[in-house]
Design an enzyme around this catalytic site. Structure first.
Site, PDB file in Angstrom:
ATOM      1  N   ARG A 243      -1.340  22.196 -14.686  1.00  0.00           N
ATOM      2  CA  ARG A 243      -0.423  21.184 -15.117  1.00  0.00           C
ATOM      3  C   ARG A 243      -0.373  20.870 -16.387  1.00  0.00           C
ATOM      4  NH1 ARG A 243       2.039  15.968 -11.447  1.00  0.00           N
ATOM      5  NH2 ARG A 243       3.475  15.250 -12.668  1.00  0.00           N
TER       6      ARG A 243
ATOM      7  N   ARG B 138       0.852  -1.351  -0.133  1.00  0.00           N
ATOM      8  CA  ARG B 138       0.062   0.096   0.105  1.00  0.00           C
ATOM      9  C   ARG B 138       0.881   1.390   0.016  1.00  0.00           C
ATOM     10  NH1 ARG B 138      -3.367  -3.139   3.639  1.00  0.00           N
ATOM     11  NH2 ARG B 138      -5.154  -3.683   2.720  1.00  0.00           N
TER      12      ARG B 138
ATOM     13  N   HIS C 142      10.681  10.100 -28.306  1.00  0.00           N
ATOM     14  CA  HIS C 142       9.474  10.861 -27.715  1.00  0.00           C
ATOM     15  C   HIS C 142      10.101  12.418 -28.045  1.00  0.00           C
ATOM     16  CE1 HIS C 142       6.737  12.121 -24.613  1.00  0.00           C
ATOM     17  NE2 HIS C 142       7.478  13.058 -24.212  1.00  0.00           N
TER      18      HIS C 142
ATOM     19  N   LYS D 175       4.041  11.397 -11.130  1.00  0.00           N
ATOM     20  CA  LYS D 175       3.357  10.797 -11.919  1.00  0.00           C
ATOM     21  C   LYS D 175       3.927   9.360 -12.167  1.00  0.00           C
ATOM     22  CE  LYS D 175       0.813  13.783 -15.031  1.00  0.00           C
ATOM     23  NZ  LYS D 175       0.535  14.076 -16.346  1.00  0.00           N
TER      24      LYS D 175
ATOM     25  N   HIS E 141       2.694  17.876 -27.138  1.00  0.00           N
ATOM     26  CA  HIS E 141       2.648  16.526 -26.708  1.00  0.00           C
ATOM     27  C   HIS E 141       1.217  16.052 -27.380  1.00  0.00           C
ATOM     28  CE1 HIS E 141       5.760  17.102 -24.245  1.00  0.00           C
ATOM     29  NE2 HIS E 141       5.840  15.964 -23.444  1.00  0.00           N
TER      30      HIS E 141
HETATM   31  N1  GLY Z   1       5.076  15.104 -17.888  1.00  0.00           N
HETATM   32  C1  GLY Z   1       3.946  15.787 -17.792  1.00  0.00           C
HETATM   33  C2  GLY Z   1       3.574  15.725 -16.380  1.00  0.00           C
HETATM   34  O1  GLY Z   1       4.286  15.392 -15.553  1.00  0.00           O
HETATM   35  O2  GLY Z   1       2.600  16.428 -16.042  1.00  0.00           O
END
Ligand code: GLY
Length: 364
Positions: A242, A123, A265, A145, A249
């Site tokens: 953000r 967890r 990329h 992320k 992209h």
């Molecule tokens: N790479 C885009 C972000 O971290 O939001």
């Protein structure tokens, strides 16, 4: 050493992003203030492990840590459920527990995969990011992320799990293939386009010989990482601001997919940014001379030499839009001025096609 603090005030949390040549050799001491258990787990791909694993492990040992290095195959194919599960089972076998930190030593793939695993193992366990590619240093390692891929597409399973510390050592770039450096440079340019015209001026001044100048490399990493940290601090979960990090992209991802990932990329994003500059001029009033300046800068780093021969239909099919709603679903980040992004929906398909044809030349 340069230092950034990424503060997440809504959660009363923050973490440091440290940048400086040679920092990998002091990694153990940098971890000491975080009060982790003395047993650590490093996750890396086999290439990075071969090049840097031993040095990083001895840097940890110097500060009294015992580390185990777990490896994955290099490249995007490691970002799978199968690999994540294998690593989790290895961690269990090795005695990892709820407080065991995982250290991601590698590029974006290793960072995303290790972050994903750290967010769900028991967890959630602490995560430390030690990025080894320019792309991961200025983008993927900062902001929490995490993701793995599914056969249906990239990054379809993921979480937000902020690292406890990010340690960026630009010396890792000495062993990075030039192609990979260019990849990261596209994200540095992106940071300048959306938020820092002064970074664009700096890149114009240092020019393509940037990588021969270690002080300049540290500087641009610091500046781009600072922009990423500011944006994430303001909008951790991508509810608004953000989204500007996606400049270039929307089409970049579609190009990558249409090229079946044979286009890197960075280059895909560079073509995406070229197209976004055209759309910005047409739709939101980006002055022609600023668009021209942006184009010249992208071109000067050799990111858009030789357009890939891609079928326009395949690119459009790869755009994330519902066939019935068409362009209403597509979100573009465009620029009113260099450094002034705007989120734009409803960009007419005809304009998208025209911009793609322009940037891909005969290839479109
Ligand atoms: N790479 C885009 C972000 O971290 O939001």
């Amino acid at each position: 050493m340069k230092e950034l603090l990424l503060a997440l005030p809504h959660r009363d949390e923050s973490y440091r992003v440290l940048i400086g040549p040679g920092l990998r050799l002091g990694l153990g001491y940098l971890l000491s203030p975080l009060d982790f258990p003395s047993r650590l787990f490093l996750i890396s791909d086999s290439r990075v492990a071969r090049l840097h694993g031993a040095a990083v492990q001895s840097a940890l040992a110097e500060a009294g840590y015992t580390s185990t290095l777990l490896t994955t195959p290099p490249g995007e194919r490691a970002k799978t459920w199968t690999v994540a599960q294998r690593l989790a089972r290895e961690l269990l076998r090795l005695g990892a527990h709820r407080a065991s930190p995982l250290i991601a030593l590698g590029g974006g793939v290793v960072g995303d995969l290790t972050g994903f695993l750290a967010s769900i193992f028991m967890r959630g366990v602490p995560l430390i990011q030690v990025p080894t590619t320019l792309l991961a240093m200025v983008d993927a390692a900062i902001g929490g992320k995490t993701a793995i891929n599914l056969p249906e597409g990239k990054n379809l399973l993921g979480t937000f799990h902020q690292p406890r510390l990010v340690v960026i050592d630009p010396d890792f770039l000495h062993t990075l293939p030039p192609k990979e450096r260019l990849n990261g440079l596209a994200e540095v340019l992106k940071a300048g386009f959306i938020r820092a015209p002064d970074l664009l001026t700096y890149l114009e001044t240092v020019g393509p010989s940037l990588f021969k100048n270690p002080a300049a490399v540290t500087d641009i990493i610091y500046r781009a990482a600072a922009i990423k940290a500011q944006v994430v601090a303001a909008d951790e979960r991508e509810a608004g601001l953000r989204r500007i990090l996606n400049f270039g992209h929307t089409l970049g991802h579609a190009l990558e997919q249409a090229a079946a990932f044979r286009l890197s990329h960075g280059r895909a994003v560079a073509f995406g940014m070229l197209a976004a500059l055209i759309l910005s001029e047409k739709l939101v009033g980006l002055p022609q001379e600023e668009a021209q300046r942006g184009r010249r800068l992208i071109q000067s780093f050799g990111l858009v030499r030789r357009a890939p021969a891609l079928d326009l239909k395949a690119i459009l099919a790869a755009l994330p839009m519902d066939k019935k709603r068409l362009e209403k679903d597509l979100v573009f980040v465009l620029l009113r001025r260099l450094g002034e992004p705007v989120i734009q929906t409803g960009v007419p398909l005809t304009l998208i096609k025209e911009a793609l044809r322009k940037v891909l030349g005969g290839g479109g």
